[in-house]
Design a protein around this motif. Structure first.
Motif, PDB file in Angstrom:
ATOM      1  N   VAL A  47       0.840  -1.204   0.000  1.00  0.00           N
ATOM      2  CA  VAL A  47       0.000   0.000   0.000  1.00  0.00           C
ATOM      3  C   VAL A  47       0.871   1.249   0.000  1.00  0.00           C
ATOM      4  CG1 VAL A  47      -1.672   1.339   1.325  1.00  0.00           C
ATOM      5  CG2 VAL A  47      -2.004  -1.120   1.036  1.00  0.00           C
ATOM      6  N   ARG A  48       1.982   1.188   0.721  1.00  0.00           N
ATOM      7  CA  ARG A  48       2.904   2.337   0.706  1.00  0.00           C
ATOM      8  C   ARG A  48       3.438   2.582  -0.700  1.00  0.00           C
ATOM      9  NH1 ARG A  48       4.337   1.181   6.190  1.00  0.00           N
ATOM     10  NH2 ARG A  48       5.848  -0.433   5.606  1.00  0.00           N
ATOM     11  N   ALA A  49       3.700   1.502  -1.424  1.00  0.00           N
ATOM     12  CA  ALA A  49       4.183   1.641  -2.806  1.00  0.00           C
ATOM     13  C   ALA A  49       3.120   2.290  -3.685  1.00  0.00           C
ATOM     14  CB  ALA A  49       4.568   0.270  -3.365  1.00  0.00           C
ATOM     15  N   VAL A  50       1.852   1.931  -3.460  1.00  0.00           N
ATOM     16  CA  VAL A  50       0.755   2.558  -4.205  1.00  0.00           C
ATOM     17  C   VAL A  50       0.712   4.055  -3.911  1.00  0.00           C
ATOM     18  CG1 VAL A  50      -1.765   2.688  -4.460  1.00  0.00           C
ATOM     19  CG2 VAL A  50      -0.635   0.445  -4.326  1.00  0.00           C
ATOM     20  N   ILE A  51       0.813   4.403  -2.618  1.00  0.00           N
ATOM     21  CA  ILE A  51       0.751   5.812  -2.212  1.00  0.00           C
ATOM     22  C   ILE A  51       1.917   6.592  -2.805  1.00  0.00           C
ATOM     23  CG2 ILE A  51       0.865   7.385  -0.245  1.00  0.00           C
ATOM     24  CD1 ILE A  51      -0.586   5.228   1.383  1.00  0.00           C
ATOM     25  N   GLU A  52       3.113   5.992  -2.778  1.00  0.00           N
ATOM     26  CA  GLU A  52       4.289   6.674  -3.338  1.00  0.00           C
ATOM     27  C   GLU A  52       4.097   6.962  -4.825  1.00  0.00           C
ATOM     28  OE1 GLU A  52       7.753   4.390  -2.523  1.00  0.00           O
ATOM     29  OE2 GLU A  52       7.560   4.583  -0.331  1.00  0.00           O
ATOM     30  N   THR A  53       3.545   5.984  -5.535  1.00  0.00           N
ATOM     31  CA  THR A  53       3.306   6.172  -6.970  1.00  0.00           C
ATOM     32  C   THR A  53       2.294   7.278  -7.211  1.00  0.00           C
ATOM     33  OG1 THR A  53       3.789   3.848  -7.438  1.00  0.00           O
ATOM     34  CG2 THR A  53       2.521   5.041  -9.092  1.00  0.00           C
ATOM     35  N   LEU A  54       1.201   7.262  -6.447  1.00  0.00           N
ATOM     36  CA  LEU A  54       0.140   8.250  -6.644  1.00  0.00           C
ATOM     37  C   LEU A  54       0.538   9.634  -6.127  1.00  0.00           C
ATOM     38  CD1 LEU A  54      -2.991   6.119  -5.661  1.00  0.00           C
ATOM     39  CD2 LEU A  54      -2.148   6.655  -7.957  1.00  0.00           C
ATOM     40  N   SER A  55       1.585   9.696  -5.301  1.00  0.00           N
ATOM     41  CA  SER A  55       2.037  10.986  -4.762  1.00  0.00           C
ATOM     42  C   SER A  55       2.998  11.714  -5.694  1.00  0.00           C
ATOM     43  CB  SER A  55       2.703  10.773  -3.398  1.00  0.00           C
ATOM     44  OG  SER A  55       1.796  10.233  -2.463  1.00  0.00           O
ATOM     45  N   GLN A  56       3.430  11.029  -6.762  1.00  0.00           N
ATOM     46  CA  GLN A  56       4.339  11.667  -7.703  1.00  0.00           C
ATOM     47  C   GLN A  56       3.655  12.840  -8.398  1.00  0.00           C
ATOM     48  OE1 GLN A  56       7.636  10.780  -7.934  1.00  0.00           O
ATOM     49  NE2 GLN A  56       7.059   9.432  -6.223  1.00  0.00           N
ATOM     50  N   PRO A  57       4.393  13.911  -8.694  1.00  0.00           N
ATOM     51  CA  PRO A  57       3.789  15.102  -9.315  1.00  0.00           C
ATOM     52  C   PRO A  57       3.078  14.816 -10.633  1.00  0.00           C
ATOM     53  CG  PRO A  57       6.005  15.579  -8.530  1.00  0.00           C
ATOM     54  CD  PRO A  57       5.826  14.106  -8.397  1.00  0.00           C
ATOM     55  N   ASP A  58       3.543  13.802 -11.372  1.00  0.00           N
ATOM     56  CA  ASP A  58       2.950  13.516 -12.678  1.00  0.00           C
ATOM     57  C   ASP A  58       1.879  12.426 -12.631  1.00  0.00           C
ATOM     58  OD1 ASP A  58       4.603  11.423 -12.066  1.00  0.00           O
ATOM     59  OD2 ASP A  58       5.560  11.309 -14.036  1.00  0.00           O
ATOM     60  N   SER A  59       1.437  12.051 -11.420  1.00  0.00           N
ATOM     61  CA  SER A  59       0.448  10.962 -11.309  1.00  0.00           C
ATOM     62  C   SER A  59      -0.946  11.395 -11.738  1.00  0.00           C
ATOM     63  CB  SER A  59       0.393  10.439  -9.876  1.00  0.00           C
ATOM     64  OG  SER A  59      -0.230  11.385  -9.008  1.00  0.00           O
ATOM     65  N   GLY A  60      -1.207  12.699 -11.674  1.00  0.00           N
ATOM     66  CA  GLY A  60      -2.542  13.191 -12.000  1.00  0.00           C
ATOM     67  C   GLY A  60      -3.537  13.015 -10.875  1.00  0.00           C
ATOM     68  N   VAL A  61      -3.032  12.676  -9.683  1.00  0.00           N
ATOM     69  CA  VAL A  61      -3.912  12.402  -8.542  1.00  0.00           C
ATOM     70  C   VAL A  61      -3.548  13.310  -7.376  1.00  0.00           C
ATOM     71  CG1 VAL A  61      -4.594  10.670  -6.833  1.00  0.00           C
ATOM     72  CG2 VAL A  61      -4.252  10.002  -9.224  1.00  0.00           C
ATOM     73  N   ASP A  62      -4.566  13.875  -6.754  1.00  0.00           N
ATOM     74  CA  ASP A  62      -4.393  14.624  -5.506  1.00  0.00           C
ATOM     75  C   ASP A  62      -5.022  13.788  -4.396  1.00  0.00           C
ATOM     76  OD1 ASP A  62      -4.383  16.308  -3.350  1.00  0.00           O
ATOM     77  OD2 ASP A  62      -5.378  17.995  -4.343  1.00  0.00           O
ATOM     78  N   LEU A  63      -4.188  13.103  -3.619  1.00  0.00           N
ATOM     79  CA  LEU A  63      -4.700  12.187  -2.606  1.00  0.00           C
ATOM     80  C   LEU A  63      -5.544  12.893  -1.557  1.00  0.00           C
ATOM     81  CD1 LEU A  63      -1.589   9.869  -2.050  1.00  0.00           C
ATOM     82  CD2 LEU A  63      -3.712   9.316  -3.257  1.00  0.00           C
ATOM     83  N   SER A  64      -5.351  14.183  -1.380  1.00  0.00           N
ATOM     84  CA  SER A  64      -6.132  14.913  -0.382  1.00  0.00           C
ATOM     85  C   SER A  64      -7.601  15.054  -0.799  1.00  0.00           C
ATOM     86  CB  SER A  64      -5.530  16.304  -0.144  1.00  0.00           C
ATOM     87  OG  SER A  64      -5.689  17.130  -1.289  1.00  0.00           O
ATOM     88  N   ARG A  65      -7.897  14.786  -2.063  1.00  0.00           N
ATOM     89  CA  ARG A  65      -9.269  14.923  -2.561  1.00  0.00           C
ATOM     90  C   ARG A  65     -10.041  13.597  -2.542  1.00  0.00           C
ATOM     91  NH1 ARG A  65      -9.694  16.762  -8.117  1.00  0.00           N
ATOM     92  NH2 ARG A  65     -11.869  17.192  -7.536  1.00  0.00           N
ATOM     93  N   LEU A  66      -9.409  12.539  -2.065  1.00  0.00           N
ATOM     94  CA  LEU A  66     -10.093  11.247  -2.024  1.00  0.00           C
ATOM     95  C   LEU A  66     -11.330  11.318  -1.135  1.00  0.00           C
ATOM     96  CD1 LEU A  66      -7.199   8.627  -1.724  1.00  0.00           C
ATOM     97  CD2 LEU A  66      -8.579   9.144  -3.739  1.00  0.00           C
TER      98      LEU A  66
END
Length: 378
Positions: A47-66
């Motif tokens: 799960v940490r690996a998923v979060i790290e991937t989604l936290s990258q600037p180019d992921s297109g995802v803002d985890l704070s908006r989940l």
């Protein structure tokens, strides 16, 4: 009261050694991100690996908006018949149901616990493969064995692939311009795992998978329907243990057992090149589907539409054609031109003269899980 289906969900499908993930904004057509973490030995690390991937600037995802984290869970038993907000008690129940799904539920539990630790301030929702089939009547879900033994050990038909069957059954009503009420549909989810549903008025009335995902259609590595006495014979005559028989029927049968590969592309290629084993495998595979179509037409009292979906259903035109060949007298006629090739969007493949419409509709289980998870917390 209206239900809000708008939001952004992180959808997790945690296996014993992998985590599939997708971030779904329900107001957008395509997912914001998706991926797979393999060779997971610790779900917290995964799960940490998923979060790290989604936290990258180019992921297109803002985890704070989940809005929510949605979890796919294969076996919900008789207890869970709808999307369920996850609590400690719910996790304990899912863990206990591992006796019915030993290959799936333990991985789900580990993934859920890791995700709840990683996202402690977000609601987490379990969406169960079995829930769509909670509408089966007692006659539809019961096996003809001692009911006391059946109740004591949870032996009944549960059905699986429920998120897929539910999604495409609603989609076919939409593309046909029909209300689900009054619509009689057969949905065929054909992938490495495969199942087929009879759906009336938007409600499942029968399904091919049973206590486990082993029953029903021929699959990549699973036998599907089998005389129960084969198990006794393999034990008594071949000397195989229960565990060896379990592995044979679940992991070494189906297309793999018949033709040497669980990949339909390989089997079709071998059949075209003259392999007798592959040709027989295709006939067994499509004959089984055809038999369920006839059976479910009878249970439904007629038929308005057939839907093919999932990896084989969306991509293998020859399988679609062979599965329905010879059913013209039942009002089912596939157009070879419309049916040709891979279908990446809802596609009508029946002729204009066919009384039953035949569709290919790509499934989207992640989006369905996202919608159900968001609705559960709205």
């Amino acid at each position: 009261m209206s239900v809000n289906y708008n939001g952004i969900a992180l959808v997790l499908n945690c296996g014993s050694s992998s985590i599939k993930y997708q971030v779904v904004d329900t107001t957008a057509d395509a997912p914001l991100a998706s991926g797979l973490v393999e060779r997971v030995t610790d779900h917290n690390e995964g799960v940490r690996a998923v979060i790290e991937t989604l936290s990258q600037p180019d992921s297109g995802v803002d985890l704070s908006r989940l809005t929510v984290v949605g979890h796919r869970v294969v076996q919900g038993g008789a207890e869970f018949t709808a999307p369920t907000i996850i609590t400690d008690e719910v996790v304990d129940h899912i863990a206990k149901l591992a006796v019915l799904a030993p290959l799936h539920n333990p991985g789900h539990v580990s993934g859920i616990e890791a995700a709840r630790h990683a996202f402690p301030d977000l609601p987490h929702v379990a969406v169960f493969d079995t829930a769509f089939h909670a509408t089966l009547t007692e006659a539809a879900y019961s096996y003809a064995i001692d009911p006391h033994i059946a109740r004591e050990h949870g032996i009944r038909r549960y059905g699986f692939h429920g998120t897929s069957h539910g999604y495409v059954s609603r989609e076919v009503a939409r593309v046909m311009g029909r209300d689900a009420k009054g619509l009689r549909v057969i949905t065929a989810h054909l992938g490495n795992g495969a199942s087929i549903d009879a759906i009336k008025d938007g409600i499942a009335i029968d399904t091919s998978m049973g206590l486990t995902p082993l029953e029903g259609l021929v699959m990549g590595t699973r036998s599907g329907d089998l005389d129960p006495a084969v198990i006794f014979h393999l034990h008594r005559a071949a000397g195989l243990s229960i565990d060896e028989i379990d592995e044979l029927l679940n992991k070494k049968s189906g297309l793999l057992g018949l033709a040497g590969s669980n990949d339909m592309r390989d089997v079709r290629k071998a059949a075209a090149e003259g392999s007798h084993e592959a040709q027989v495998a295709l006939e067994v595979y499509t004959r089984r589907i055809k038999g369920y179509v006839g059976r479910y037409m009878a249970l439904l009292g007629g038929l308005d539409a057939i839907v093919f979906t999932a990896g084989v259903g969306e991509n293998a035109d020859a399988i679609r054609e062979l599965s329905l060949a010879g059913l013209e007298e039942l009002g089912i006629e596939v157009d070879p031109v419309r049916n040709e090739g891979r279908c990446t969007e809802p596609t009508l493949i029946s002729t204009d003269a066919s009384r039953v419409q035949v569709w290919v509709i790509p499934t989207n289980e992640e989006r369905e899980i996202a919608l159900q998870s968001i609705a559960a917390v709205s």
